[in-house]
Every structure is written in structure tokens, then in C-alpha cells.
Design a protein around this motif. Structure first.
Motif, PDB file in Angstrom:
ATOM      1  N   LYS A  47      -2.374   7.692  14.946  1.00 56.42           N
ATOM      2  CA  LYS A  47      -1.630   8.387  13.892  1.00 56.42           C
ATOM      3  C   LYS A  47      -0.286   7.738  13.549  1.00 56.42           C
ATOM      4  CE  LYS A  47       0.127  12.998  12.687  1.00 56.42           C
ATOM      5  NZ  LYS A  47       0.223  14.408  13.134  1.00 56.42           N
ATOM      6  N   PRO A  48       0.575   7.368  14.518  1.00 54.33           N
ATOM      7  CA  PRO A  48       1.889   6.814  14.155  1.00 54.33           C
ATOM      8  C   PRO A  48       1.814   5.453  13.467  1.00 54.33           C
ATOM      9  CG  PRO A  48       1.864   7.605  16.435  1.00 54.33           C
ATOM     10  CD  PRO A  48       0.454   7.561  15.978  1.00 54.33           C
ATOM     11  N   TRP A  49       0.668   4.752  13.589  1.00 50.95           N
ATOM     12  CA  TRP A  49       0.562   3.407  13.054  1.00 50.95           C
ATOM     13  C   TRP A  49      -0.036   3.360  11.656  1.00 50.95           C
ATOM     14  CZ3 TRP A  49       3.112  -0.311  15.429  1.00 50.95           C
ATOM     15  CH2 TRP A  49       3.435  -0.128  16.779  1.00 50.95           C
ATOM     16  N   SER A  50      -0.405   4.500  11.112  1.00 49.87           N
ATOM     17  CA  SER A  50      -0.905   4.558   9.742  1.00 49.87           C
ATOM     18  C   SER A  50       0.287   4.685   8.807  1.00 49.87           C
ATOM     19  CB  SER A  50      -1.856   5.753   9.576  1.00 49.87           C
ATOM     20  OG  SER A  50      -2.318   5.836   8.253  1.00 49.87           O
ATOM     21  N   MET A  51       0.554   3.648   8.003  1.00 46.45           N
ATOM     22  CA  MET A  51       1.797   3.602   7.225  1.00 46.45           C
ATOM     23  C   MET A  51       1.531   3.438   5.737  1.00 46.45           C
ATOM     24  SD  MET A  51       4.204   1.298   9.724  1.00 46.45           S
ATOM     25  CE  MET A  51       4.433   1.759  11.451  1.00 46.45           C
ATOM     26  N   ILE A  52       0.557   4.178   5.223  1.00 41.08           N
ATOM     27  CA  ILE A  52       0.240   4.084   3.803  1.00 41.08           C
ATOM     28  C   ILE A  52       1.402   4.565   2.943  1.00 41.08           C
ATOM     29  CG2 ILE A  52      -1.270   5.024   2.002  1.00 41.08           C
ATOM     30  CD1 ILE A  52      -3.542   4.952   3.977  1.00 41.08           C
ATOM     31  N   GLU A  53       2.103   5.605   3.401  1.00 40.67           N
ATOM     32  CA  GLU A  53       3.219   6.123   2.609  1.00 40.67           C
ATOM     33  C   GLU A  53       4.347   5.092   2.504  1.00 40.67           C
ATOM     34  OE1 GLU A  53       3.782   7.277   6.873  1.00 40.67           O
ATOM     35  OE2 GLU A  53       2.143   7.316   5.417  1.00 40.67           O
ATOM     36  N   VAL A  54       4.549   4.295   3.564  1.00 37.43           N
ATOM     37  CA  VAL A  54       5.559   3.228   3.518  1.00 37.43           C
ATOM     38  C   VAL A  54       5.145   2.162   2.514  1.00 37.43           C
ATOM     39  CG1 VAL A  54       6.764   1.465   4.859  1.00 37.43           C
ATOM     40  CG2 VAL A  54       6.206   3.671   5.911  1.00 37.43           C
ATOM     41  N   PHE A  55       3.851   1.835   2.511  1.00 34.37           N
ATOM     42  CA  PHE A  55       3.329   0.862   1.559  1.00 34.37           C
ATOM     43  C   PHE A  55       3.537   1.338   0.128  1.00 34.37           C
ATOM     44  CE2 PHE A  55      -0.393  -0.145  -1.128  1.00 34.37           C
ATOM     45  CZ  PHE A  55      -0.193  -1.503  -1.291  1.00 34.37           C
ATOM     46  N   MET A  56       3.271   2.626  -0.129  1.00 32.91           N
ATOM     47  CA  MET A  56       3.438   3.158  -1.478  1.00 32.91           C
ATOM     48  C   MET A  56       4.886   3.053  -1.933  1.00 32.91           C
ATOM     49  SD  MET A  56       0.972   4.052  -3.337  1.00 32.91           S
ATOM     50  CE  MET A  56       2.011   4.894  -4.523  1.00 32.91           C
ATOM     51  N   LEU A  57       5.817   3.381  -1.044  1.00 34.39           N
ATOM     52  CA  LEU A  57       7.236   3.303  -1.402  1.00 34.39           C
ATOM     53  C   LEU A  57       7.625   1.859  -1.702  1.00 34.39           C
ATOM     54  CD1 LEU A  57       9.986   4.663  -1.695  1.00 34.39           C
ATOM     55  CD2 LEU A  57      10.333   4.354   0.770  1.00 34.39           C
ATOM     56  N   GLY A  58       7.190   0.933  -0.847  1.00 32.41           N
ATOM     57  CA  GLY A  58       7.501  -0.482  -1.070  1.00 32.41           C
ATOM     58  C   GLY A  58       6.880  -1.010  -2.362  1.00 32.41           C
ATOM     59  N   THR A  59       5.645  -0.577  -2.643  1.00 37.24           N
ATOM     60  CA  THR A  59       4.965  -1.023  -3.857  1.00 37.24           C
ATOM     61  C   THR A  59       5.679  -0.531  -5.101  1.00 37.24           C
ATOM     62  OG1 THR A  59       2.823  -1.045  -2.712  1.00 37.24           O
ATOM     63  CG2 THR A  59       2.789  -1.006  -5.113  1.00 37.24           C
ATOM     64  N   LEU A  60       6.117   0.729  -5.102  1.00 43.43           N
ATOM     65  CA  LEU A  60       6.816   1.276  -6.256  1.00 43.43           C
ATOM     66  C   LEU A  60       8.131   0.533  -6.510  1.00 43.43           C
ATOM     67  CD1 LEU A  60       6.232   5.110  -5.729  1.00 43.43           C
ATOM     68  CD2 LEU A  60       5.142   3.605  -7.400  1.00 43.43           C
ATOM     69  N   VAL A  61       8.836   0.214  -5.422  1.00 44.78           N
ATOM     70  CA  VAL A  61      10.090  -0.544  -5.571  1.00 44.78           C
ATOM     71  C   VAL A  61       9.797  -1.929  -6.142  1.00 44.78           C
ATOM     72  CG1 VAL A  61      12.008  -1.604  -4.324  1.00 44.78           C
ATOM     73  CG2 VAL A  61      11.276   0.715  -3.740  1.00 44.78           C
ATOM     74  N   ALA A  62       8.740  -2.583  -5.625  1.00 45.91           N
ATOM     75  CA  ALA A  62       8.382  -3.916  -6.105  1.00 45.91           C
ATOM     76  C   ALA A  62       7.950  -3.895  -7.567  1.00 45.91           C
ATOM     77  CB  ALA A  62       7.259  -4.492  -5.233  1.00 45.91           C
ATOM     78  N   VAL A  63       7.212  -2.849  -7.966  1.00 48.14           N
ATOM     79  CA  VAL A  63       6.768  -2.739  -9.358  1.00 48.14           C
ATOM     80  C   VAL A  63       7.956  -2.578 -10.297  1.00 48.14           C
ATOM     81  CG1 VAL A  63       5.578  -1.220 -10.980  1.00 48.14           C
ATOM     82  CG2 VAL A  63       4.455  -1.887  -8.856  1.00 48.14           C
ATOM     83  N   VAL A  64       8.918  -1.760  -9.907  1.00 47.96           N
ATOM     84  CA  VAL A  64      10.107  -1.553 -10.741  1.00 47.96           C
ATOM     85  C   VAL A  64      10.874  -2.860 -10.910  1.00 47.96           C
ATOM     86  CG1 VAL A  64      12.350  -0.404 -10.869  1.00 47.96           C
ATOM     87  CG2 VAL A  64      10.323   0.884 -10.181  1.00 47.96           C
ATOM     88  N   LYS A  65      11.030  -3.623  -9.820  1.00 50.55           N
ATOM     89  CA  LYS A  65      11.766  -4.887  -9.897  1.00 50.55           C
ATOM     90  C   LYS A  65      10.980  -5.934 -10.677  1.00 50.55           C
ATOM     91  CE  LYS A  65      14.566  -4.432  -5.706  1.00 50.55           C
ATOM     92  NZ  LYS A  65      14.948  -5.058  -4.398  1.00 50.55           N
TER      93      LYS A  65
END
Length: 203
Positions: free
Chosen positions: A142-160
């Protein structure tokens, strides 16, 4: 956490409490160490299984569909999660590629499949083969599933990236967004209740 009839034993400090029914939204905490003893389960076993099955379908869509499409001077390029992982590997960022594959694919997939495995048998009121190992694996994965972190990083990358490219969100990013919601929901569920709801299968 260990249970004996109507007793609850804290898995951290071994304090013993009498179990009581919890209302919607209630959580029972250990007064000694503060660990969570029990929480109200707002979804039944069948509903949990339906949730996991939906998460598996969305997970497949998210991994086979393009995340974003970048356009520049009439040229377009689209990539999936695995396309990005392979690109990082080929560019010499093997460690980053390995961690991305594990935390965004293998660990989430393992969590979904293991939870689905135990729920499939729990719907019949019995424990799945390898039930103790599966329950232990759920806690560790459970602690190693980081899809929400990926989504946040992807949104930041898309905006930039939008500053320099024409960015078109693909089906993959929408699927990952929906998967983030599903993962958040079933991560809030306490699988330890399955110990009480199931019994050993007769030989």
C-alpha cells in the motif's frame, strides 16, 4: 490487530479493548499509542469487489492509452506511461525508470490484484488460499503505490509544457485521474475486517 470474539487487541502496544459497533465515519483509536483499532466500513464486500474490478479496468485503460499529445510546428508526439519509462531507460535514467515502473505499475497492480483475490473469496464468506500472506502483502504494498503523486507531477508538467507546445490531454491522463479517485477510496477501506467476515475453507 488481533480480534478474539468481542475483544480487540492493539497490534502496536497489545492493549485490549471491548469491541463495539461504530457509526458511519467513526474510528476507534488506541488510547495508549494512538493506533487505529477499527473503523466503520461504509462499503460491503460486494461493493468493495465491484470497486476493485472497476479499478482494474481503469488501470488497463490508463496504461495502454496516451497520456498527453505534444504538438509543435505541425508535428505531434504522443506517449503512454510505458513509453515514458522506456524513454527514460534509454536516456540513461535507469533508476528513475525502474522506480517509476514499480510505483506506478507493479505496486498498484499488485495491490488491486491481491485485494481482488481476497474479496473474490470473501464474497462467499471464506478465506482465499494464502489469505494471511495476502493480507500481509496488502499492508506492505500500500505505501508504495504512488499514482496520486504521478498525477500531481503530470499536471504540473502539462501546465509548464503548454508554454512551449500544444498540449492535448490523452485518454490515459483522464484514466489515471479516475484511477487516483478509486485508489483513494479503496485505500481508505480497512481490509482487516475480512478476518471477521470470513472463515477458513473446509478441507
Amino acid at each position: 490487530m488481533q480480534r478474539t470474539q468481542n475483544l480487540i487487541v492493539c497490534e502496536h502496544c497489545d492493549s485490549v479493548y471491548r469491541r463495539r459497533s461504530l457509526a458511519r465515519g467513526e474510528v476507534a483509536d488506541c488510547v495508549v499509542c494512538g493506533a487505529v483499532l477499527d473503523r466503520h466500513q461504509w462499503l460491503g464486500v460486494d461493493a468493495q469487489f465491484a470497486l476493485i474490478f472497476a479499478a482494474l479496468i481503469v488501470f488497463v485503460i490508463a496504461n495502454v492509452s496516451p497520456i498527453v499529445t505534444l504538438g509543435l510546428s505541425g508535428m505531434k508526439a504522443a506517449t503512454t506511461l510505458w513509453g515514458a519509462v522506456i524513454a527514460m531507460w534509454n536516456d540513461g535514467a535507469q533508476i528513475v525508470a525502474f522506480l517509476s515502473a514499480m510505483t506506478l505499475f507493479f505496486f498498484p497492480l499488485g495491490q488491486i490484484l491481491i485485494f481482488g483475490w481476497v474479496l473474490w473469496f470473501a464474497r462467499k464468506g471464506i478465506r482465499a488460499p494464502g489469505f494471511p500472506l495476502a493480507m500481509s502483502a496488502l499492508v506492505r504494498v500500500k505505501p508504495w503505490s504512488m499514482i496520486e503523486v504521478f498525477m500531481l507531477g503530470t499536471l504540473v508538467a502539462v501546465v509548464k509544457a503548454h508554454t512551449y507546445f500544444d498540449v492535448v490531454p490523452g485518454a490515459g491522463i483522464w484514466a489515471f485521474g479516475f484511477l487516483t479517485l478509486l485508489v483513494t477510496v479503496f485505500s481508505s477501506l480497512d481490509p482487516r475486517e475480512l478476518w471477521d467476515l470470513t472463515a477458513e475453507a473446509e478441507a
